[in-house]
Design a protein around this motif. Structure first.
Motif, PDB file in Angstrom:
ATOM      1  N   GLN A  71       0.814  -1.217   0.000  1.00  0.00           N
ATOM      2  CA  GLN A  71       0.000   0.000   0.000  1.00  0.00           C
ATOM      3  C   GLN A  71       0.852   1.273   0.000  1.00  0.00           C
ATOM      4  N   ASP A  73       2.301   3.647  -1.796  1.00  0.00           N
ATOM      5  CA  ASP A  73       2.349   4.295  -3.109  1.00  0.00           C
ATOM      6  C   ASP A  73       2.922   5.700  -2.916  1.00  0.00           C
ATOM      7  N   TYR A  74       4.234   5.775  -2.889  1.00  0.00           N
ATOM      8  CA  TYR A  74       4.886   7.040  -2.556  1.00  0.00           C
ATOM      9  C   TYR A  74       4.637   8.125  -3.595  1.00  0.00           C
ATOM     10  N   MET A  75       4.403   7.739  -4.832  1.00  0.00           N
ATOM     11  CA  MET A  75       4.104   8.734  -5.845  1.00  0.00           C
ATOM     12  C   MET A  75       2.748   9.379  -5.586  1.00  0.00           C
ATOM     13  N   SER A  76       1.775   8.568  -5.186  1.00  0.00           N
ATOM     14  CA  SER A  76       0.460   9.098  -4.842  1.00  0.00           C
ATOM     15  C   SER A  76       0.547  10.006  -3.626  1.00  0.00           C
ATOM     16  N   ILE A  77       1.351   9.594  -2.637  1.00  0.00           N
ATOM     17  CA  ILE A  77       1.530  10.409  -1.435  1.00  0.00           C
ATOM     18  C   ILE A  77       2.131  11.760  -1.800  1.00  0.00           C
ATOM     19  N   ARG A  79       1.960  13.331  -4.627  1.00  0.00           N
ATOM     20  CA  ARG A  79       0.967  14.150  -5.341  1.00  0.00           C
ATOM     21  C   ARG A  79      -0.071  14.713  -4.377  1.00  0.00           C
ATOM     22  N   GLN A  80      -0.445  13.921  -3.359  1.00  0.00           N
ATOM     23  CA  GLN A  80      -1.391  14.415  -2.356  1.00  0.00           C
ATOM     24  C   GLN A  80      -0.782  15.580  -1.574  1.00  0.00           C
ATOM     25  N   SER A 111       8.640  14.470  -9.594  1.00  0.00           N
ATOM     26  CA  SER A 111       7.184  14.512  -9.761  1.00  0.00           C
ATOM     27  C   SER A 111       6.513  15.734  -9.152  1.00  0.00           C
ATOM     28  N   ASP A 250      -6.768  10.737   4.397  1.00  0.00           N
ATOM     29  CA  ASP A 250      -6.911  11.958   3.611  1.00  0.00           C
ATOM     30  C   ASP A 250      -5.830  12.940   4.047  1.00  0.00           C
TER      31      ASP A 250
END
Length: 264
Positions: A71, A73-77, A79-80, A111, A250
């Protein structure tokens, strides 16, 4: 002692990396890169409101696996964090205990537009050159694992490369050493790296020892809006928050909670 184990693991992993990329190769690559003379990491700390350094890490010696591997997902983190409009981002690169890597760092730097801190146990100039080549804006220098000569030399090298440095201290004597080395940013760690206990009041005790022209960052144990308000009241310039962000589903909402909804 946990800190000794962390330093030993850091050295072992660094020596492995040196088999693939030599110091001379790193210096050559760093020499081809532009030097950021405006020090964007420091600029982000010089603002009226408290700055937030949001951290990316999946594990730690004190908490173990914070996020399941499948779980993380450092790229998603990343971007958040950018969407939340955090001021700065910190990426753990220590491999053995924090399960970070330079690859994660490089991907995050590419990124997002935020200035990025390479957070690791910097024990050799090689690691500062690695941070430069990775495109970061800052490195971490921990007073407890460096002597005074190393501390001054590493600060000078970072300066030459256009990198800022958070000089991390946990005690009054370490604060004095950081000031003597001419640190421009001092991080007060509320966590004792010898046993990993956390005392949130440590920042309040040590803040008064730091000159007003030196930026102060509070690290570890920051969980709530009330925590941040206390740090704002004593003139802390920035906060470094890891676990609270990592556990928040979130992250944009968590940023708003910590800052009191102030996302301007």
């Amino acid at each position: 002692m946990i800190l000794d184990e962390l330093v030993r693991a850091t050295r072992d992993n660094m020596l492995k990396r040196q088999l693939d990329v030599s110091l001379s190769d790193l210096k050559a690559k760093a020499g081809q890169m532009p030097v950021q003379i405006n020090f964007p990491f420091e600029e982000a700390l010089h603002q009226p409101k408290i700055s937030v350094i949001a951290e990316i890490k999946q594990a730690s010696p004190s908490k173990g696996q914070i996020i399941p591997v499948n779980q993380f997902d450092y790229m998603s983190i990343a971007r958040q964090y950018e969407a939340a409009r955090v001021d700065l981002v910190s990426v753990l690169t220590e491999e053995t205990y924090f399960k970070g890597s330079l690859d994660i760092l490089k991907s995050v730097v590419k990124s997002i537009d935020n200035p990025v801190l390479r957070k690791d146990f910097t024990i050799d100039p090689y690691m500062i050159y690695e941070a430069k080549v990775a495109g970061t804006s800052a490195v971490l220098l921990i007073v407890a694992i460096l002597d005074d000569v190393q501390l001054s030399q590493y600060l000078h090298l970072a300066d030459q490369l256009g990198l800022s440095a958070i000089v991390e201290a946990h005690t009054a004597s370490e604060i004095k050493r950081a000031i003597a080395a001419k640190a421009r940013i001092i991080g007060i760690n509320n966590r004792n790296l010898k046993d990993f206990t956390v005392d949130f009041k440590n920042t309040a005790r040590l803040r008064a020892l730091i000159p007003e022209d030196v930026s102060t960052v509070s690290e570890s144990g920051i969980q709530t809006r009330e925590d941040v308000a206390l740090l704002e009241a004593i003139g802390v310039n920035g906060i470094l928050v890891g676990e609270a962000f990592m556990k928040a589903k979130d992250k944009i909402d968590m940023f708003k909670i910590l800052t009191g909804g102030n996302d301007d």
